[in-house]
Design a protein around this motif. Structure first.
Motif, PDB file in Angstrom:
ATOM      1  N   ALA A  74       0.827  -1.254  -0.032  1.00 35.14           N
ATOM      2  CA  ALA A  74       0.065   0.131  -0.139  1.00 35.14           C
ATOM      3  C   ALA A  74       0.801   1.268  -0.154  1.00 35.14           C
ATOM      4  O   ALA A  74       0.761   2.221  -0.659  1.00 35.14           O
ATOM      5  CB  ALA A  74      -0.797   0.138   1.114  1.00 35.14           C
ATOM      6  N   CYS A  75       2.001   1.239   0.885  1.00 31.30           N
ATOM      7  CA  CYS A  75       2.977   2.498   1.036  1.00 31.30           C
ATOM      8  C   CYS A  75       3.567   2.666  -0.322  1.00 31.30           C
ATOM      9  O   CYS A  75       3.802   3.854  -1.038  1.00 31.30           O
ATOM     10  CB  CYS A  75       3.689   2.289   1.867  1.00 31.30           C
ATOM     11  SG  CYS A  75       3.222   2.511   3.764  1.00 31.30           S
ATOM     12  N   VAL A  76       4.265   1.618  -0.923  1.00 30.96           N
ATOM     13  CA  VAL A  76       5.081   1.918  -2.077  1.00 30.96           C
ATOM     14  C   VAL A  76       4.130   1.964  -3.398  1.00 30.96           C
ATOM     15  O   VAL A  76       4.547   3.144  -4.091  1.00 30.96           O
ATOM     16  CB  VAL A  76       5.891   0.907  -2.127  1.00 30.96           C
ATOM     17  CG1 VAL A  76       6.847   0.758  -3.623  1.00 30.96           C
ATOM     18  CG2 VAL A  76       6.839   0.585  -1.018  1.00 30.96           C
ATOM     19  N   THR A  77       3.123   1.281  -3.578  1.00 33.02           N
ATOM     20  CA  THR A  77       2.422   1.656  -4.806  1.00 33.02           C
ATOM     21  C   THR A  77       1.718   2.647  -4.779  1.00 33.02           C
ATOM     22  O   THR A  77       1.542   3.467  -5.747  1.00 33.02           O
ATOM     23  CB  THR A  77       1.220   0.488  -4.950  1.00 33.02           C
ATOM     24  OG1 THR A  77       2.047  -0.946  -4.640  1.00 33.02           O
ATOM     25  CG2 THR A  77       0.701   0.286  -6.002  1.00 33.02           C
ATOM     26  N   GLY A  78       1.108   3.105  -3.479  1.00 31.38           N
ATOM     27  CA  GLY A  78       0.275   4.681  -3.665  1.00 31.38           C
ATOM     28  C   GLY A  78       1.124   5.619  -3.921  1.00 31.38           C
ATOM     29  O   GLY A  78       0.934   6.578  -4.741  1.00 31.38           O
ATOM     30  N   THR A  79       2.328   5.541  -3.313  1.00 27.86           N
ATOM     31  CA  THR A  79       3.224   6.915  -3.483  1.00 27.86           C
ATOM     32  C   THR A  79       3.858   6.837  -4.861  1.00 27.86           C
ATOM     33  O   THR A  79       3.924   7.929  -5.606  1.00 27.86           O
ATOM     34  CB  THR A  79       4.426   6.955  -2.536  1.00 27.86           C
ATOM     35  OG1 THR A  79       5.018   5.820  -2.400  1.00 27.86           O
ATOM     36  CG2 THR A  79       3.673   7.233  -1.097  1.00 27.86           C
ATOM     37  N   ALA A  80       4.300   5.549  -5.398  1.00 30.98           N
ATOM     38  CA  ALA A  80       4.911   5.422  -6.696  1.00 30.98           C
ATOM     39  C   ALA A  80       3.696   6.343  -7.609  1.00 30.98           C
ATOM     40  O   ALA A  80       4.088   6.737  -8.812  1.00 30.98           O
ATOM     41  CB  ALA A  80       5.100   4.096  -7.082  1.00 30.98           C
ATOM     42  N   THR A  81       2.262   5.706  -7.499  1.00 31.50           N
ATOM     43  CA  THR A  81       1.302   5.936  -8.494  1.00 31.50           C
ATOM     44  C   THR A  81       1.248   7.261  -8.361  1.00 31.50           C
ATOM     45  O   THR A  81       1.111   8.157  -9.438  1.00 31.50           O
ATOM     46  CB  THR A  81       0.005   5.466  -8.250  1.00 31.50           C
ATOM     47  OG1 THR A  81       0.383   3.897  -8.302  1.00 31.50           O
ATOM     48  CG2 THR A  81      -0.867   5.817  -8.894  1.00 31.50           C
ATOM     49  N   LEU A  82       1.253   8.178  -7.217  1.00 33.31           N
ATOM     50  CA  LEU A  82       0.962   9.530  -6.938  1.00 33.31           C
ATOM     51  C   LEU A  82       2.302  10.286  -7.692  1.00 33.31           C
ATOM     52  O   LEU A  82       2.185  11.291  -8.314  1.00 33.31           O
ATOM     53  CB  LEU A  82       0.917  10.006  -5.712  1.00 33.31           C
ATOM     54  CG  LEU A  82       0.839  11.504  -5.187  1.00 33.31           C
ATOM     55  CD1 LEU A  82      -0.586  11.785  -5.720  1.00 33.31           C
ATOM     56  CD2 LEU A  82       1.054  11.578  -3.665  1.00 33.31           C
ATOM     57  N   GLY A  83       3.588   9.869  -7.529  1.00 33.99           N
ATOM     58  CA  GLY A  83       4.642  10.488  -8.142  1.00 33.99           C
ATOM     59  C   GLY A  83       4.480  10.390  -9.650  1.00 33.99           C
ATOM     60  O   GLY A  83       4.984  11.254 -10.532  1.00 33.99           O
ATOM     61  N   TYR A  84       4.120   9.237 -10.307  1.00 34.35           N
ATOM     62  CA  TYR A  84       3.932   8.930 -11.774  1.00 34.35           C
ATOM     63  C   TYR A  84       3.059   9.939 -12.289  1.00 34.35           C
ATOM     64  O   TYR A  84       3.286  10.667 -13.496  1.00 34.35           O
ATOM     65  CB  TYR A  84       3.504   7.692 -12.025  1.00 34.35           C
ATOM     66  CG  TYR A  84       3.188   7.345 -13.300  1.00 34.35           C
ATOM     67  CD1 TYR A  84       4.386   7.058 -14.505  1.00 34.35           C
ATOM     68  CD2 TYR A  84       2.096   7.373 -14.023  1.00 34.35           C
ATOM     69  CE1 TYR A  84       4.339   6.762 -15.444  1.00 34.35           C
ATOM     70  CE2 TYR A  84       1.966   6.894 -15.236  1.00 34.35           C
ATOM     71  CZ  TYR A  84       3.064   6.765 -16.384  1.00 34.35           C
ATOM     72  OH  TYR A  84       2.937   6.520 -17.407  1.00 34.35           O
ATOM     73  N   LEU A  85       1.735  10.106 -11.554  1.00 34.31           N
ATOM     74  CA  LEU A  85       0.775  11.253 -11.965  1.00 34.31           C
ATOM     75  C   LEU A  85       1.442  12.684 -11.835  1.00 34.31           C
ATOM     76  O   LEU A  85       0.991  13.248 -12.762  1.00 34.31           O
ATOM     77  CB  LEU A  85      -0.540  10.955 -11.095  1.00 34.31           C
ATOM     78  CG  LEU A  85      -1.258   9.578 -11.317  1.00 34.31           C
ATOM     79  CD1 LEU A  85      -2.457   9.600 -10.260  1.00 34.31           C
ATOM     80  CD2 LEU A  85      -1.609   9.650 -12.786  1.00 34.31           C
TER      81      LEU A  85
END
Length: 108
Positions: A72-83
């Motif tokens: 949850a932590c890594v996927t959420g922040t990586a997705t936010l950074g990608y966006l």
């Protein structure tokens, strides 16, 4: 449209997610999943039973909780950074595209 910034910001977000996981997710993953594992073994075997099977269930519960918190932590922040990177790339493309159109019109 090149997505250079999107990729860079995705990596940056994943790194920030790992930091957040080590600060917050690891502790809560252990705590909540351990309590849930103890409750599950209490329902299956009864209170006060600490056999090997009960310990395996608690250990697997803790492992599952920690992995879920990391995901949850890594996927959420990586997705936010990608966006965020996609937005920055779109803004840069819009600016350079409008400058090319302006220069082409000025050359006529």
């Amino acid at each position: 449209m090149e997505k250079r910034n999107a990729k860079k910001f995705a990596y940056l977000g994943a790194g920030a997610g790992l930091g957040l996981f080590t600060l917050f997710g690891l502790l809560y993953g252990f705590l909540l999943a351990g309590v849930m594992g103890l409750q599950l073994t209490g329902m299956i075997f009864g209170p006060g039973e600490f056999g090997i099977l009960a310990r395996i269930i608690v250990s697997l519960g803790i492992l599952f909780g920690v992995l879920l918190a990391a995901l949850a932590c890594v996927t959420g922040t990586a997705t936010l950074g990608y966006l965020v990177g996609l937005v920055i790339d779109a803004i840069k493309e819009t600016r350079t595209g409008s400058l090319k159109i302006h220069n082409a019109a000025a050359n006529k």
